[in-house]
Write a protein that holds these residues in place. Structure first.
Motif, short mmCIF file in Angstrom:
data_model
loop_
_atom_site.label_atom_id
_atom_site.label_comp_id
_atom_site.label_asym_id
_atom_site.label_seq_id
_atom_site.Cartn_x
_atom_site.Cartn_y
_atom_site.Cartn_z
N MET A 39 0.67 -1.32 0.10
CA MET A 39 0.06 0.12 0.12
C MET A 39 0.77 1.07 0.15
SD MET A 39 -2.90 -0.37 2.81
CE MET A 39 -3.69 0.11 2.76
N GLY A 40 2.18 1.65 0.23
CA GLY A 40 2.93 2.45 0.72
C GLY A 40 2.58 2.95 -0.49
N PRO A 41 3.39 2.39 -1.79
CA PRO A 41 3.98 3.39 -2.71
C PRO A 41 2.54 4.41 -3.51
CG PRO A 41 5.26 1.50 -2.89
CD PRO A 41 4.11 1.45 -2.21
N HIS A 62 8.16 11.95 2.77
CA HIS A 62 9.83 11.25 2.33
C HIS A 62 8.95 9.78 2.68
CE1 HIS A 62 12.14 14.46 3.72
NE2 HIS A 62 10.70 15.26 4.79
N ALA A 63 9.26 8.73 2.19
CA ALA A 63 9.28 7.65 1.57
C ALA A 63 10.30 7.26 2.25
CB ALA A 63 8.86 6.95 0.56
N ASP A 69 12.92 -2.57 -4.87
CA ASP A 69 12.52 -2.22 -5.63
C ASP A 69 13.34 -0.86 -6.20
OD1 ASP A 69 11.18 -2.18 -8.35
OD2 ASP A 69 9.56 -2.98 -7.56
N ARG A 70 14.32 -0.69 -6.80
CA ARG A 70 15.07 0.91 -7.06
C ARG A 70 13.82 1.56 -8.32
NH1 ARG A 70 16.00 3.68 -4.06
NH2 ARG A 70 16.96 5.06 -5.67
N ALA A 71 13.27 0.28 -9.23
CA ALA A 71 12.69 0.86 -9.93
C ALA A 71 11.46 1.78 -9.69
CB ALA A 71 11.69 0.08 -10.87
N GLU A 77 10.14 9.18 -6.63
CA GLU A 77 10.98 10.23 -6.79
C GLU A 77 10.13 11.35 -8.45
OE1 GLU A 77 13.32 12.02 -5.37
OE2 GLU A 77 13.85 10.09 -4.41
N ALA A 78 9.70 10.33 -9.41
CA ALA A 78 9.49 11.52 -11.10
C ALA A 78 7.82 12.35 -10.92
CB ALA A 78 9.42 10.29 -11.43
#
Length: 342
Positions: A39-41, A62-63, A69-71, A77-78
């Motif tokens: 759920m976080g993203p 701030h996450a 999972d860098r993607a 960030e985008a």
């Protein structure tokens, strides 16, 4: 209907006017701990969109996660979310290096495997909250909990309210009650403003009770109806309630809210709905028990309104998602478990 994951994420990240109005009143930045989970993203993206719509570009989201999972981190960030790579379970990690924030959403939790490694469940679900509550003692903290802190109740009862006695079954549920008690202690002894959110069960089409049932119907596999009833709620609504709960966080006895949909949903009926969607006759195993894990979310609905996506619509969306062959998380809810052994 959603043509792909991007369309689903767009829907999950679209704030309601009520959320925009509430987040306009935030005092300080927003820190999301455990932001890399299911759920976080979407919660972080939703918060950023709502803050922007409210003209609060001064508030940073701030996450915090390991971000293996860098993607996923780069996508956030985008979208204007600041990601922070940090292992909250590293005993050498210094929470003091994490950003100060007036508002904290705590999403960290350990569930699956807790029966075989109970000490790990307690370390994550109960010990870590003490460190978090001390580090951000002057902040508002909205902490995700679970309806599993309640006992199984008769199907016709309407579910447990926040005022009913808790009765956790199994190490996972007991450790989650431990998390609540730790945050509650901070509210009583240090004046930390706390909101406890007992979620039971979120749906976002890639996972959830509906995905579990629909996948079995589509595959021609029997649906276990021993736990014959469940609560479900659209993840977008769940994330909105979590964020809006920050403004209800209080010290003393704190603020507790059950977060789920209004229905006591019949698993057998849901399976038949999916059978009609797929043109298949569902098969069943087991006999419905007289009890289930159920929550009464009347307080939630009175404060925040009813979920904006009804159960029948979720079923239609879920069936379409599977027909399109869109991805699942591979993480079943195990809502059928009755002995607390996850």
């Amino acid at each position: 209907m959603f043509v792909d994951e991007a369309a689903l994420e767009e829907r999950l990240a679209t704030p309601s006017p009520a959320l925009v109005a509430d987040l306009a009143r935030l005092d300080g930045d927003l820190l999301v701990l455990g932001a890399g989970g299911k759920m976080g993203p979407s919660l972080c993206r939703l918060a950023r969109r709502a803050l922007d719509a409210a003209g609060r570009t001064d508030v940073t989201v701030h996450a915090v996660s390991r971000w293996s999972d860098r993607a996923a981190a780069e996508a956030l960030e985008a979208d204007g979310v600041r990601t922070v790579a940090f292992d909250l379970m590293d005993p050498a990690a210094d929470l003091g290096t994490l950003p100060d924030a007036g508002n904290v959403v705590f999403m960290v939790g350990a569930k699956f495997g807790s029966a075989g490694a109970p000490s790990q469940a307690w370390a994550v679900n109960a010990a870590m909250p003490d460190r978090v509550a001390r580090r951000w003692s002057g902040s508002r903290i909205a902490a995700f909990s679970t309806g599993n802190v309640y006992p199984l109740v008769p199907v016709g009862s309407g579910g447990c309210t926040e005022d009913d006695p808790v009765g956790p079954v199994g190490e996972y549920a007991m450790s989650c009650l431990g998390r609540e008690r730790i945050f509650g202690h901070a509210a009583l002894t240090r004046g930390t403003r706390v909101a406890l959110i007992r979620l039971n069960y979120a749906v976002d089409l890639r996972y959830g009770v509906l995905a579990d049932v629909a996948s079995r119907v589509l595959a021609g596999e029997p649906v276990d109806v021993t736990t014959g009833h469940a609560n479900v709620v659209w993840q977008g609504y769940a994330n909105e309630v979590a964020l809006r709960s920050l403004l209800h966080a209080t010290d003393g006895d704190g603020f507790t809210v059950n977060l789920t949909g209004p229905e006591t949903a019949s698993v057998r009926r849901i399976a038949h709905w999916f059978g009609a969607e797929f043109g298949k006759e569902p098969a069943f195993e087991g006999t419905e028990s007289a009890t289930a894990l159920l929550s009464d979310a009347s307080r939630c609905h009175a404060l925040f309104g009813y979920p904006d996506v009804p159960l029948r619509t979720l079923v239609t969306w879920q069936a379409d998602w599977l027909r399109r062959g869109l991805p699942l998380s591979g993480k079943p809810t195990k809502f059928q478990v009755r002995d607390g052994r996850f």
